[in-house]
Design a protein around this motif. Structure first.
Motif, PDB file in Angstrom:
ATOM      1  N   LEU A  22     -15.882 102.307 -63.826  1.00 26.36           N
ATOM      2  CA  LEU A  22     -17.232 102.791 -64.560  1.00 26.36           C
ATOM      3  C   LEU A  22     -17.585 101.096 -65.182  1.00 26.36           C
ATOM      4  O   LEU A  22     -18.668 101.127 -65.290  1.00 26.36           O
ATOM      5  N   HIS A  23     -16.852 100.437 -65.585  1.00 26.49           N
ATOM      6  CA  HIS A  23     -17.089  98.976 -66.127  1.00 26.49           C
ATOM      7  C   HIS A  23     -17.911  98.144 -65.106  1.00 26.49           C
ATOM      8  O   HIS A  23     -18.852  97.722 -65.384  1.00 26.49           O
ATOM      9  N   LEU A  24     -17.248  98.316 -63.850  1.00 28.75           N
ATOM     10  CA  LEU A  24     -17.789  97.698 -62.713  1.00 28.75           C
ATOM     11  C   LEU A  24     -19.268  98.304 -62.392  1.00 28.75           C
ATOM     12  O   LEU A  24     -20.201  97.393 -62.167  1.00 28.75           O
ATOM     13  N   ALA A  25     -19.515  99.522 -62.665  1.00 28.10           N
ATOM     14  CA  ALA A  25     -20.746 100.074 -62.405  1.00 28.10           C
ATOM     15  C   ALA A  25     -21.741  99.624 -63.234  1.00 28.10           C
ATOM     16  O   ALA A  25     -22.863  99.503 -62.813  1.00 28.10           O
ATOM     17  N   HIS A  26     -21.457  99.434 -64.315  1.00 25.31           N
ATOM     18  CA  HIS A  26     -22.293  98.911 -65.547  1.00 25.31           C
ATOM     19  C   HIS A  26     -22.756  97.283 -65.172  1.00 25.31           C
ATOM     20  O   HIS A  26     -23.987  97.192 -65.268  1.00 25.31           O
ATOM     21  N   ALA A  27     -21.699  96.699 -64.626  1.00 27.38           N
ATOM     22  CA  ALA A  27     -22.378  95.367 -64.522  1.00 27.38           C
ATOM     23  C   ALA A  27     -23.106  95.033 -63.229  1.00 27.38           C
ATOM     24  O   ALA A  27     -24.011  94.203 -63.228  1.00 27.38           O
ATOM     25  N   LEU A  28     -22.674  96.023 -62.189  1.00 22.57           N
ATOM     26  CA  LEU A  28     -23.411  95.746 -60.861  1.00 22.57           C
ATOM     27  C   LEU A  28     -24.552  96.738 -61.031  1.00 22.57           C
ATOM     28  O   LEU A  28     -25.440  96.568 -59.708  1.00 22.57           O
ATOM     29  N   LYS A  29     -24.701  97.371 -61.856  1.00 17.81           N
ATOM     30  CA  LYS A  29     -26.119  98.416 -61.902  1.00 17.81           C
ATOM     31  C   LYS A  29     -25.888  99.391 -60.640  1.00 17.81           C
ATOM     32  O   LYS A  29     -26.735  99.548 -59.723  1.00 17.81           O
ATOM     33  N   ALA A  30     -24.851 100.023 -60.536  1.00 21.95           N
ATOM     34  CA  ALA A  30     -24.388 100.782 -59.372  1.00 21.95           C
ATOM     35  C   ALA A  30     -24.203 102.318 -60.002  1.00 21.95           C
ATOM     36  O   ALA A  30     -23.601 102.225 -61.102  1.00 21.95           O
ATOM     37  N   ASN A  31     -24.460 103.453 -59.334  1.00 19.92           N
ATOM     38  CA  ASN A  31     -23.907 104.481 -59.597  1.00 19.92           C
ATOM     39  C   ASN A  31     -22.692 104.794 -58.909  1.00 19.92           C
ATOM     40  O   ASN A  31     -22.023 103.724 -58.402  1.00 19.92           O
ATOM     41  N   ILE A  32     -22.061 105.851 -59.624  1.00 20.36           N
ATOM     42  CA  ILE A  32     -20.590 106.382 -59.224  1.00 20.36           C
ATOM     43  C   ILE A  32     -20.714 107.490 -58.334  1.00 20.36           C
ATOM     44  O   ILE A  32     -21.098 108.536 -58.736  1.00 20.36           O
ATOM     45  N   ASP A  33     -19.992 107.590 -57.111  1.00 30.47           N
ATOM     46  CA  ASP A  33     -19.592 108.586 -56.705  1.00 30.47           C
ATOM     47  C   ASP A  33     -18.127 109.009 -56.483  1.00 30.47           C
ATOM     48  O   ASP A  33     -17.341 108.259 -55.898  1.00 30.47           O
ATOM     49  N   PHE A  34     -17.707 110.234 -57.050  1.00 30.32           N
ATOM     50  CA  PHE A  34     -16.294 110.458 -56.906  1.00 30.32           C
ATOM     51  C   PHE A  34     -16.098 111.292 -55.512  1.00 30.32           C
ATOM     52  O   PHE A  34     -16.876 112.043 -55.026  1.00 30.32           O
ATOM     53  N   CYS A  35     -14.812 110.902 -55.124  1.00 27.39           N
ATOM     54  CA  CYS A  35     -14.473 111.523 -53.746  1.00 27.39           C
ATOM     55  C   CYS A  35     -12.976 112.102 -53.885  1.00 27.39           C
ATOM     56  O   CYS A  35     -12.176 111.498 -54.042  1.00 27.39           O
ATOM     57  N   HIS A  36     -13.018 113.342 -53.253  1.00 31.21           N
ATOM     58  CA  HIS A  36     -11.554 114.045 -53.456  1.00 31.21           C
ATOM     59  C   HIS A  36     -11.657 114.780 -51.857  1.00 31.21           C
ATOM     60  O   HIS A  36     -12.226 115.541 -51.697  1.00 31.21           O
TER      61      HIS A  36
END
Length: 291
Positions: A22-36
């Motif tokens: 989540l912190h990386l996403a904020h800095a990189l301006k990227a969304n998050i996709d969870f995969c299970h």
């Protein structure tokens, strides 16, 4: 849209890795996709059992969807605590997907679809060496992924990225990787520490050939970098020294087979790597890197 793919099995290491992502996403301006990836109740090739597995699939999918929604909610709650409701900084969109089958296959399929900046997975950290180093999912992902793979230890909490160490033997293939890592480091205003661990009884550091190799490697790198040569009798002690450099992430290229094997297949060296208790980023050879 740029995205970070977070593989999860709902465990504590996976949850911690998700918060780190989540912190990386904020800095990189990227969304998050969870995969299970969930296992099917029966994997026997017997006809009746296969039919039963297919019959149970919708229930398994629904159950895992509920768990993924809980995880998304946990990240959204954490985001509000850390950043509030302001429009700035960037707030990532969080998506999720699950599929029955082999975890490595499911993760790689989703990565091929999403084309992430990196894949994030949790690891147990010190004390759980076998499950990390020789755990089938972790080692298979390192061996087979085409995208940068970040392994986050259970007890490591995000506290910014100020110094990122890139372990290299100064081969030419790593020059491109180093420049890409410089671009990655810029998002965090971090310094890239080019680290060469030399294992030799010879006075290699004073050798003209070595100096030329070092200069060739460094001369075309533009950015916030520092060079660090660790002269050690073996990789174990080199990593022990590296622990005291206040680094926040260790990076290595997977194409360097000899370094990789020393790091992961030697038991004492592997313990040193795990006991660093910092995230480990592996960069695949000829992979898709979009920093």
């Amino acid at each position: 849209m740029r995205t970070i793919l977070v593989a999860t099995d709902y465990s504590k290491p996976a949850r911690n890795a998700a918060f780190y992502a989540l912190h990386l996403a904020h800095a990189l301006k990227a969304n998050i996709d969870f995969c299970h990836a969930f296992g099917l109740p029966v994997e026997s090739p017997m006809l009746g059992q296969i039919a039963w597995s297919v019959y149970e699939y919708p229930d398994l999918y629904e159950e895992n969807t509920k768990e993924l929604k809980k995880l998304v909610k946990a990240l959204e709650d954490r985001e509000k605590v850390v950043w509030g409701d302001e429009a700035f900084p960037f707030h990532p969109s969080i998506h999720y997907g699950s599929e029955g089958g082999d975890a490595v296959h499911v993760i790689n399929n989703m990565a091929a679809e999403k084309k992430p900046l990196l894949i994030v997975m949790g690891m147990q950290g010190a004390g759980m060496l076998t499950r990390f180093i020789f755990g089938s999912n972790s080692i298979q992902m390192i061996e087979n992924t085409k995208y940068p793979l970040l392994l986050v230890p259970l007890n490591h909490k995000y506290n910014g990225l100020k110094k990122i160490a890139f372990a290299t033997d100064l081969n030419k293939k790593d020059i491109k990787t180093a420049q890409l890592l410089i671009e990655f480091a810029k998002y965090f205003d971090a310094e890239l520490l080019i680290t060469h661990i030399i294992q030799s009884d010879n006075d290699v550091i004073q050798d003209a050939t070595y100096e030329h190799k070092k200069e060739t490697f460094l001369k075309n790198l533009n950015g916030k970098i520092c060079y660090n040569c660790i002269y050690s009798e073996n990789i174990d002690y080199g990593l022990e020294i590296l622990k005291y450099k206040d680094i926040d992430m260790l990076v290595m290229g997977h194409h360097d087979k000899s370094f990789f094997k020393r790091l992961f297949l030697g038991s004492h060296a592997a313990r040193q790597a795990v006991e660093l208790e910092i995230p480990l980023l592996t960069i695949p050879e000829n992979g898709h890197i979009h920093f």
